[in-house]
Write a protein that holds these residues in place. Structure first.
Motif, PDB file in Angstrom:
ATOM      1  N   ASP A 173      74.781  62.600  43.546  1.00  0.00           N
ATOM      2  CA  ASP A 173      74.014  61.362  43.457  1.00  0.00           C
ATOM      3  C   ASP A 173      74.197  60.500  44.703  1.00  0.00           C
ATOM      4  OD1 ASP A 173      76.659  60.736  42.915  1.00  0.00           O
ATOM      5  OD2 ASP A 173      76.228  59.462  41.186  1.00  0.00           O
ATOM      6  N   ARG A 202      71.948  62.023  47.429  1.00  0.00           N
ATOM      7  CA  ARG A 202      70.541  61.668  47.216  1.00  0.00           C
ATOM      8  C   ARG A 202      70.274  60.207  47.587  1.00  0.00           C
ATOM      9  NH1 ARG A 202      66.214  64.138  45.121  1.00  0.00           N
ATOM     10  NH2 ARG A 202      64.552  62.810  44.267  1.00  0.00           N
ATOM     11  N   GLU A 203      71.201  59.325  47.258  1.00  0.00           N
ATOM     12  CA  GLU A 203      71.011  57.918  47.618  1.00  0.00           C
ATOM     13  C   GLU A 203      71.038  57.737  49.133  1.00  0.00           C
ATOM     14  OE1 GLU A 203      70.440  53.791  47.400  1.00  0.00           O
ATOM     15  OE2 GLU A 203      69.941  55.482  46.098  1.00  0.00           O
ATOM     16  N   ARG A 249      67.705  58.856  50.376  1.00  0.00           N
ATOM     17  CA  ARG A 249      66.637  57.897  50.052  1.00  0.00           C
ATOM     18  C   ARG A 249      66.604  56.741  51.040  1.00  0.00           C
ATOM     19  NH1 ARG A 249      65.613  53.223  47.739  1.00  0.00           N
ATOM     20  NH2 ARG A 249      67.822  52.766  47.449  1.00  0.00           N
ATOM     21  N   ARG A 277      63.747  56.143  54.075  1.00  0.00           N
ATOM     22  CA  ARG A 277      62.957  54.914  54.210  1.00  0.00           C
ATOM     23  C   ARG A 277      63.014  54.397  55.645  1.00  0.00           C
ATOM     24  NH1 ARG A 277      65.591  50.506  50.864  1.00  0.00           N
ATOM     25  NH2 ARG A 277      66.974  50.533  52.688  1.00  0.00           N
ATOM     26  N   GLY A 331      59.018  55.193  47.705  1.00  0.00           N
ATOM     27  CA  GLY A 331      60.142  54.491  47.109  1.00  0.00           C
ATOM     28  C   GLY A 331      61.257  55.439  46.717  1.00  0.00           C
ATOM     29  N   ASP A 332      60.886  56.688  46.445  1.00  0.00           N
ATOM     30  CA  ASP A 332      61.861  57.700  46.069  1.00  0.00           C
ATOM     31  C   ASP A 332      61.553  58.974  46.847  1.00  0.00           C
ATOM     32  OD1 ASP A 332      62.691  60.030  43.798  1.00  0.00           O
ATOM     33  OD2 ASP A 332      64.091  58.367  44.029  1.00  0.00           O
ATOM     34  N   ASP A 348      60.964  61.914  45.876  1.00  0.00           N
ATOM     35  CA  ASP A 348      59.879  62.713  45.323  1.00  0.00           C
ATOM     36  C   ASP A 348      58.513  62.237  45.809  1.00  0.00           C
ATOM     37  OD1 ASP A 348      61.731  64.246  43.952  1.00  0.00           O
ATOM     38  OD2 ASP A 348      61.558  63.079  42.095  1.00  0.00           O
ATOM     39  N   ASP A 349      58.422  60.978  46.222  1.00  0.00           N
ATOM     40  CA  ASP A 349      57.147  60.441  46.713  1.00  0.00           C
ATOM     41  C   ASP A 349      56.726  61.081  48.034  1.00  0.00           C
ATOM     42  OD1 ASP A 349      57.124  58.730  44.537  1.00  0.00           O
ATOM     43  OD2 ASP A 349      58.059  57.076  45.644  1.00  0.00           O
TER      44      ASP A 349
END
Length: 437
Positions: free
Chosen positions: A15, A18-19, A22, A26, A54-55, A57-58
């Motif tokens: 996790d 992944r953060e 992310r 961005r 935003g994530d 997956d986007d």
């Protein structure tokens, strides 16, 4: 013995990885949009703004970037191209493609990129047990090619003594290796096997050298069981696979566990997609690796289509590292894939069988010609396999290889044994598929 991590990020929980991705994504998309004319033009045409992601997956809303796209960007603002995301005077190094199928393609690095590159490669070598006090002999090419200077910087950063040998002067490489007590080497599987063959013929088998660590790259094979076993036997050393490409350096490397190449997930975001639908496939399923740089400055790529078929495993490695691994390395390339009576066949699968067949030297070519092609449809009905082998094994090997390929790959093979040395050797990347009229 598994080496302790070079960087604390190697053992982050999933996790946290992944953060990190992310937040880095961005920032990277904002940077790319502001500085890369190519991506700004493509995204504006889609009505896309970096803030729309935003994530992670986007990211799937953005188009794939292919090699053809990159080459097109070069024509818009020559010589460096509109994909360049900084001023040309900030470029500190340029490497090029081979130019065998098109004009050589340049890819640029900034000072930040070069430092990052060296540190990531050092991380990989460190995970394989290389450290200060080792003598590293680089057997990757230095002429235009991306590999040689990258690993030279990395092993220097590790504190090793580096001998930049390159991929020529076979006899001198062997002499140097023995005389200076080389303990670690890196090169393509093809050149490493060529060196071993030459050294053995001269009565100086490489397993009698001090080399204990071999890192392969530049072509598939390092994680193939047959190729790895042959290399480890010939060199008397542990063999690890490293994976990168001209456009995307570096990507992944094996640790001492040899349980799959760890993706550099603090440097890149990886998707594994179905080659036809471009939809994500689950871990454990083969798909095409698609990559996005998280912090490259000079030539950042967003959703880069590598064309490489991989299988991802996101479970922690026995070494304690948590970055996802590519199990089995690169299984093949979409543009190398042969379709034989509906069966997808990659040269690497044939290589694995050839390398572990007793009596075969390991050198082979897959020939696509009228003997294995339906004259009406043009579809392949089988493969023709030319393989070097000891003369006394020719009769046995012809049937044995054909049977193994039929049993394991479910395709017909016409096997033509050749005498050792009949096939051309390469000091760079081997060409395994030959098409004749």
């Amino acid at each position: 013995m598994t080496a302790r991590p070079w960087d604390s990020c190697e053992t982050w929980p999933r996790d946290k990885i992944r953060e990190h991705q992310r937040v880095a994504m961005r920032d990277q998309l904002e940077r790319v949009y502001a500085r890369s004319a190519y991506y700004r033009r493509v995204w504006d045409a889609l009505g896309f703004s970096p803030g729309d992601v935003g994530d992670l997956d986007d990211l799937a809303a953005l188009p794939i970037t292919t090699k053809r796209d990159y080459q097109t960007a070069l024509t818009h603002d020559p010589p460096w191209g509109s994909a360049l995301a900084l001023a040309p005077e900030q470029v500190r190094r340029v490497h090029f493609s081979s130019g065998t199928t098109a004009a050589p393609t340049p890819v640029c690095w900034s000072a930040y990129d070069l430092d990052r590159w060296a540190d990531l490669y050092a991380r990989g070598a460190h995970s394989q047990g290389v450290h200060d006090g080792d003598v590293y002999q680089c057997l990757f090419s230095y002429a235009w090619f991306v590999g040689g200077l990258g690993v030279t910087s990395a092993y220097t950063r590790l504190g090793a003594t580096v001998i930049p040998g390159g991929s020529a002067d076979t006899q001198r490489q062997i002499d140097t290796l023995f005389h200076y007590g080389t303990t670690a080497v890196g090169g393509t599987p093809s050149f490493l096997l060529h060196l071993a063959e030459t050294a053995a013929e001269a009565g100086r088998p490489l397993h009698e050298s001090r080399v204990r660590t071999v890192m392969t790259g530049g072509e598939p094979g390092g994680q193939l069981a047959g190729t790895r076993a042959r290399l480890e036997h010939e060199w008397g050393a542990r063999v690890y696979d490293g994976y990168g490409s001209l456009e995307f350096q570096p990507i992944a490397w094996e640790c001492a566990e040899q349980a799959g190449a760890h993706l550099a997930e603090d440097f890149l975001y990886a998707e594994v997609l179905d080659p036809d639908t471009h939809r994500p496939v689950p871990d454990g399923t083969a798909g095409v690796l698609v990559l996005t740089h998280l912090d490259k400055r000079a030539c950042p790529l967003v959703r880069w289509w590598t064309g490489d078929i991989v299988v991802r495993d996101s479970r922690p490695c026995p070494c304690s590292r948590t970055h996802a691994r590519l199990v089995g390395g690169v299984r093949g390339r979409t543009d190398d894939m042969l379709v034989v009576r509906g069966v997808n066949l990659f040269p690497s699968a044939v290589e694995d069988i050839v390398r572990r067949t007793p009596g075969a030297t390991g050198e082979f070519r897959i020939v696509v010609d009228p003997d294995v092609t339906d004259p009406e449809t043009g579809y392949l009905t089988g493969i023709k396999l030319r393989v070097e082998a000891l003369p006394e094994t020719h009769r046995r090997l012809r049937g044995e290889l054909a049977a193994a390929i039929r049993a394991e790959l479910t395709v017909r093979a016409l096997v033509e044994p050749l005498h050792p040395g009949e096939l051309p050797r390469t000091t760079h990347k081997a060409r395994r598929v030959v098409r004749t009229p």
